[in-house]
Design an enzyme around this catalytic site. Structure first.
Site, PDB file in Angstrom:
ATOM      1  N   ASN A 219       0.804  -1.168  -0.218  1.00 50.43           N
ATOM      2  CA  ASN A 219      -0.039  -0.159  -0.203  1.00 50.43           C
ATOM      3  C   ASN A 219       1.254   1.057   0.270  1.00 50.43           C
ATOM      4  O   ASN A 219       2.157   1.668   0.439  1.00 50.43           O
ATOM      5  CB  ASN A 219      -0.916  -0.018   1.154  1.00 50.43           C
ATOM      6  N   PRO A 220       0.085   2.267  -0.133  1.00 54.89           N
ATOM      7  CA  PRO A 220       1.367   3.760  -0.214  1.00 54.89           C
ATOM      8  C   PRO A 220       1.828   4.170   0.945  1.00 54.89           C
ATOM      9  O   PRO A 220       2.971   4.540   0.717  1.00 54.89           O
ATOM     10  CB  PRO A 220       0.157   5.072  -1.019  1.00 54.89           C
ATOM     11  N   TYR A 221       1.441   4.040   2.546  1.00 50.66           N
ATOM     12  CA  TYR A 221       1.740   3.553   2.631  1.00 50.66           C
ATOM     13  C   TYR A 221       2.815   3.564   3.246  1.00 50.66           C
ATOM     14  O   TYR A 221       4.213   4.255   3.795  1.00 50.66           O
ATOM     15  CB  TYR A 221       0.744   4.006   4.315  1.00 50.66           C
ATOM     16  N   GLY A 222       3.058   1.810   2.928  1.00 44.55           N
ATOM     17  CA  GLY A 222       3.971   1.100   3.603  1.00 44.55           C
ATOM     18  C   GLY A 222       4.808   1.723   2.455  1.00 44.55           C
ATOM     19  O   GLY A 222       6.393   1.470   2.649  1.00 44.55           O
ATOM     20  N   LYS A 225       7.230   4.726   3.709  1.00 49.60           N
ATOM     21  CA  LYS A 225       7.630   4.500   4.276  1.00 49.60           C
ATOM     22  C   LYS A 225       8.807   4.004   4.421  1.00 49.60           C
ATOM     23  O   LYS A 225      10.374   4.334   4.665  1.00 49.60           O
ATOM     24  CB  LYS A 225       7.218   3.093   5.583  1.00 49.60           C
TER      25      LYS A 225
END
Length: 419
Positions: A219-222, A225
């Protein structure tokens, strides 16, 4: 390694801090109408400008622009947020000097107020209202303050939201980390404790997750990061910076003494942590708790996560800071090492709140993964850290006690009745 003598703050004469007397600003759980929002935004903007002038270290009497023997000055980005405020509290309790930088897009001015009330002495704490995406503002902050280390928490951090607005996540997480790193390089700040996430691993084939488990975020969050981690690691190869990257799992709980808690903005409830949703359902703010996904390949069909108490999490950050050494990089998983299903979590929340929460089961949420839990062996061996708050119901009970007393977040407080 930072000298142990540097974390002792010497007594100083008191000087006034901005304490926002008579005014409580924070996340309200009541949705105001548009005019009210505009007025509140205008007041908050003016207030933050005044805060900046009050607490940015102007004038020769301020201790923040200079290094001081026996004092470690830590910049806490996102220090008005849930995890960042708890970290700032722990640092202050351990006699560090703390500067919080936050744009309040997700943080709470009320949390800053609590910290200032707890630590009003001169040279202990200052709050600077600024956006890390503004490179000029960030450089100005670094030029006017003598930081010894940076704890970088500031980030948007909801998996579901990241799938809906990916560009915001790459900008807020990856680009802003680059801005912070550039300022650190320009002004000779040599220690970075980076707040990362288990989401960088994606959905590994094997459990538990170790630090050398391949990173394949889904996902874009991971992904954002991991990109930030890559930038930090690439830079560290050509510098003598001390770097600690902490990849932590699902955070729950709150300050055991009830000073701080979690108060997400009402519009973000759909994307927020399950504990917040459980408490909202228990308080009657929402009619039922929504659980996304019951057909995962797990024992009861719901997602399995490693729930780490925020008090343990900030303890890991402080231990990482103490062990950080120039030219070295440490990467650690911060978790309990035990996976708990969402259904287990909900049952623990029902017991903690004493409310038979109504649960509505939905289809899977985009970007979620079935099972994730840590192997905490490395952090235990190298940093002498082990999770202490491992009773799920106990952590939720502590957090629930804060929620009951603050039904409108930091915007109000219900006085506890004497037994």
């Amino acid at each position: 390694m930072l000298p142990s003598s540097r974390n002792r703050l010497q007594p100083r004469a008191n000087r006034p801090f901005w304490t926002f007397s008579g005014m409580d600003y924070g996340d309200s759980r009541r949705k105001p109408h548009l005019f009210g929002k505009v007025i509140l935004a205008a007041i908050l903007t003016v207030l933050c400008i005044l805060i900046l002038k009050q607490s940015s270290g102007y004038g020769s009497s301020s201790p923040f622009p200079g290094h001081e023997d026996g004092v470690t000055h830590v910049l806490v980005t996102g220090g008005a947020g849930y995890i960042g405020s708890h970290a700032a509290l722990r640092l202050l309790m351990d006699n560090y000097r703390v500067t919080i930088v936050d744009n309040l897009s997700r943080g709470n001015l009320g949390a800053v107020k609590v910290l200032q009330q707890q630590f009003p002495e001169s040279g202990r704490l200052q709050f600077i209202y600024a956006d890390l995406g503004d490179g000029k503002a960030v450089k100005k902050i670094f030029s006017e303050n003598a930081f010894d280390a940076v704890m970088h928490f500031a980030a948007v951090a909801y998996v579901g939201e990241s799938t809906l607005d990916p560009l915001r996540y790459y900008h807020n997480i990856t680009s802003n980390t680059l801005v912070v790193l550039e300022a650190m390089a320009a002004y000779g700040v040599k220690t970075l404790i980076y707040s990362s996430t288990c989401a960088t691993y994606g959905e590994p084939d094997k459990m538990p997750i170790k630090e050398d488990t391949p990173q394949a975020p889904i996902n874009p969050y991971g992904k954002a990061k991991k990109m930030a981690e890559d930038i930090i690691l690439d830079y560290s190869k050509k510098s003598d910076m001390a770097v600690m990257i902490l990849r932590y799992f699902n955070v729950i709980g709150s300050d055991p003494e009830g000073r701080l808690g979690e108060a997400p903005r009402p519009e973000l409830r759909e994307h927020g942590r399950i504990s917040g949703a459980c408490f909202d359902a228990a308080l009657g703010i929402i009619p039922h708790l929504k659980v996304a996904g019951t057909d995962y390949q797990t024992e009861d069909g719901t997602c399995v996560r490693d729930y780490i108490d925020v008090t343990d999490l900030v303890d890991a950050h402080v231990k990482a800071l103490a062990k950080a050494t120039p030219g070295n990089v440490g990467i650690y998983n911060v978790g309990t090492g035990k996976g708990r299903s969402v259904k287990e979590f909900v049952e623990a929340c029902k017991k903690a709140t004493g409310v038979n929460i109504d649960v509505k089961y939905l289809a899977r949420r985009p970007g979620d993964y079935a099972e994730v839990y840590s192997d905490p062996l490395k952090i235990r061996r190298e940093l002498n850290w082990t999770a202490q708050y491992t009773d799920l119901q106990e952590s939720l009970t502590i957090a629930w006690n804060w929620q009951k007393l603050h039904p409108n977040g930091y915007g109000s407080r219900v006085m506890a009745m004497d037994a």
